[in-house]
Design a protein around this motif. Structure first.
Motif: not given
Length: 164
Positions: A87-111
């Motif tokens: 989801i993080k990668g897809m958000g940036g491709m389709f002009k959803y940087p906020l989606l990318t930011a939340f997905a990154k936050s989730l991904n970083d948290f669960v690492q």
């Protein structure tokens, strides 16, 4: 003593094969070509929405399974990491940087997380909820003040409870 590099010019045959080598090419598109391109972009955007929605459902199922006591947490955490990264990668491709930011936050948290605590599951759920809100409201760009405040609150929570 170092040798100087030798530059070899490409053969003339390669130059002739280049697109309109002598005249260049026009970037002006005909109306019918523009219409086809717009249709392709619209279809890609529709596919993006459907794909993200499917990934969000999978995230929700994984969290619910763990909350319900399913002991296969390693599998679910691996799935959450993978889906959030997608989801993080897809958000940036389709002009959803906020989606990318939340997905990154989730991904970083669960690492590195294997068996989340109850509070960690709640934070994961809140991050997934934020992803749903972005998609449900089609929030492109960075969102507004509320969205940025939510992102900041999630960052604070993830830092505080990462190793809980």
């Amino acid at each position: 003593m170092s040798k100087r590099p030798t530059f070899i010019a490409p053969p003339q045959e390669l130059k002739r094969k280049a697109v309109n080598f002598k005249r260049g090419f026009s970037l002006k598109l005909e109306p019918e070509v523009m219409k086809k391109l717009e249709q392709v972009v619209e279809k890609a955007t529709d596919n993006f929405t459907v794909e993200v929605a499917d990934k969000l459902k999978q995230l929700r199922v994984a969290v619910n399974q763990m909350a319900d006591g399913d002991t296969n947490t390693v599998h679910y955490m691996r799935e959450i990491r993978s889906l959030s990264l997608d989801i993080k990668g897809m958000g940036g491709m389709f002009k959803y940087p906020l989606l990318t930011a939340f997905a990154k936050s989730l991904n970083d948290f669960v690492q590195g997380m294997h068996a989340p605590t109850e509070i960690q599951l709640d934070i994961i759920g809140a991050q997934i909820d934020a992803l749903y809100v972005v998609m449900a409201n089609r929030i492109q760009g960075g969102g507004g003040q509320t969205e940025q405040e939510l992102l900041n609150v999630l960052h604070v929570a993830t830092r505080k409870y990462k190793d809980a």
